[in-house]
Design a protein around this motif. Sequence first.
Motif, PDB file in Angstrom:
ATOM      1  N   ASP A   4       0.834  -1.197   0.000  1.00 27.73           N
ATOM      2  CA  ASP A   4       0.000   0.000   0.000  1.00 27.73           C
ATOM      3  C   ASP A   4       0.872   1.252   0.000  1.00 27.73           C
ATOM      4  N   GLN A  34      -4.316  10.299  -2.046  1.00 30.67           N
ATOM      5  CA  GLN A  34      -4.741   9.149  -2.846  1.00 30.67           C
ATOM      6  C   GLN A  34      -3.946   7.927  -2.412  1.00 30.67           C
ATOM      7  N   ARG A  35      -4.650   6.824  -2.218  1.00 32.05           N
ATOM      8  CA  ARG A  35      -4.032   5.561  -1.833  1.00 32.05           C
ATOM      9  C   ARG A  35      -3.927   4.636  -3.040  1.00 32.05           C
ATOM     10  N   ARG A  51     -10.966   4.325  -7.820  1.00 35.27           N
ATOM     11  CA  ARG A  51     -12.182   4.634  -7.057  1.00 35.27           C
ATOM     12  C   ARG A  51     -12.225   6.102  -6.646  1.00 35.27           C
ATOM     13  N   GLU A  52     -13.446   6.642  -6.708  1.00 33.09           N
ATOM     14  CA  GLU A  52     -13.692   7.992  -6.227  1.00 33.09           C
ATOM     15  C   GLU A  52     -13.681   8.000  -4.695  1.00 33.09           C
ATOM     16  N   GLY A  55     -16.072   5.683  -3.055  1.00 36.13           N
ATOM     17  CA  GLY A  55     -15.895   4.270  -3.343  1.00 36.13           C
ATOM     18  C   GLY A  55     -16.383   3.835  -4.704  1.00 36.13           C
ATOM     19  N   VAL A  57     -16.552   3.441  -8.746  1.00 37.38           N
ATOM     20  CA  VAL A  57     -15.473   3.207  -9.713  1.00 37.38           C
ATOM     21  C   VAL A  57     -15.544   4.246 -10.830  1.00 37.38           C
ATOM     22  N   GLU A 109      -5.722  -1.132  -6.957  1.00 30.04           N
ATOM     23  CA  GLU A 109      -6.835  -0.218  -6.716  1.00 30.04           C
ATOM     24  C   GLU A 109      -6.276   1.102  -6.207  1.00 30.04           C
ATOM     25  N   THR A 110      -6.772   2.189  -6.786  1.00 31.73           N
ATOM     26  CA  THR A 110      -6.471   3.502  -6.248  1.00 31.73           C
ATOM     27  C   THR A 110      -7.746   4.052  -5.614  1.00 31.73           C
ATOM     28  N   HIS A 111      -7.564   4.832  -4.552  1.00 37.31           N
ATOM     29  CA  HIS A 111      -8.732   5.373  -3.847  1.00 37.31           C
ATOM     30  C   HIS A 111      -8.453   6.826  -3.486  1.00 37.31           C
ATOM     31  N   GLU A 113      -9.128  10.388  -1.737  1.00 40.55           N
ATOM     32  CA  GLU A 113      -9.695  10.842  -0.469  1.00 40.55           C
ATOM     33  C   GLU A 113     -10.309  12.238  -0.603  1.00 40.55           C
ATOM     34  N   THR A 122      -5.060  14.645  -8.282  1.00 37.20           N
ATOM     35  CA  THR A 122      -5.353  13.290  -8.732  1.00 37.20           C
ATOM     36  C   THR A 122      -4.182  12.727  -9.535  1.00 37.20           C
TER      37      THR A 122
END
Length: 306
Positions: A4, A34-35, A51-52, A55, A57, A109-111, A113, A122
């Motif tokens: 991560d 962003q993770r 992911r926004e 959550g 997509v 997966e990117t998420h 925040e 972004t």
Amino acid sequence: MKTDYLAHGKLLLSGEYAVLDGALALAVPTGPGQRLSIRDGERGALQWIGREMDGSVWLEVRFTRDEILKPLAPKDFPSDPRERLLYLLQAAGALQPGFLNRLAGCRVETHLEFPREWGLGTSSTLVANIAAWSGADPYDLLAKTFGGSGYDIACAAADGPIFYRQMPGGRLVEPAAFHPPFAGQLKFIYLNQKQDSREGIRRYREQGKPPSSELEEVSRLAAAMASAGDLEDFRRAVDRHEELVSGWLGLRPVGERLFPDFDGSVKSLGAWGGDFILAAGGSSPETYFRARGYETCLGYAQLVRT
């Protein structure tokens, strides 16, 4: 496999445009970032899901091993999200041999925040996370892809406010002792539209490089903003900064254009025309801006990583 990464967002408080020509800039990382998470996935392919904040997509793509390993072809940076991501990965592979061989069989997966349209990074947080994963230098990866000064990459790894300056052959990044006693009187307002930084840079370049004396003044204003002991000193620096950039771009400052009756100071952050502005002072700023349709009005402590 379980890996991560986290990169912070960014806000450029001073030095927009001028930072490209060596002026000192004052910037802050945001708490939201962003993770990027890597897990075992489909054999022989790379699965990628973006992911926004909520959550949902916004991007779901799959790359075969052959696509991944194709040599990076010199061309304009793509605008299509799938092609842009592939180009970014291949650019990381060009900088860090062996990286692309590790991608097939991964599920990424990117998420975010923060809302993607806010313009808090972004792209820069994605570059920083892919650089950390691949082992590539994040500034080199930025230069091969999105371009820009690199202050956003510095913010991605920063723990608090920073001074940033581009220098021949490198850059200066150092902590800025920006702990304003008037932080409660600073608000960040989203202008309900995203600004294209690349387009903003193009417009700035078309106008020609500002005089050296004005670039030096921008550097002094960065220091003045960071060291301001009271709101009035901070506002004087903000107002002069807006005046300088307005002259370079041939555009009216956002405060004059949209908020002429606001009784505080207003400053564009980053490329002029969208994303966030900074409001300093003023009576009941939340009420003022929300009454004019700008619902996102955040306090300094709500947005800035300190």
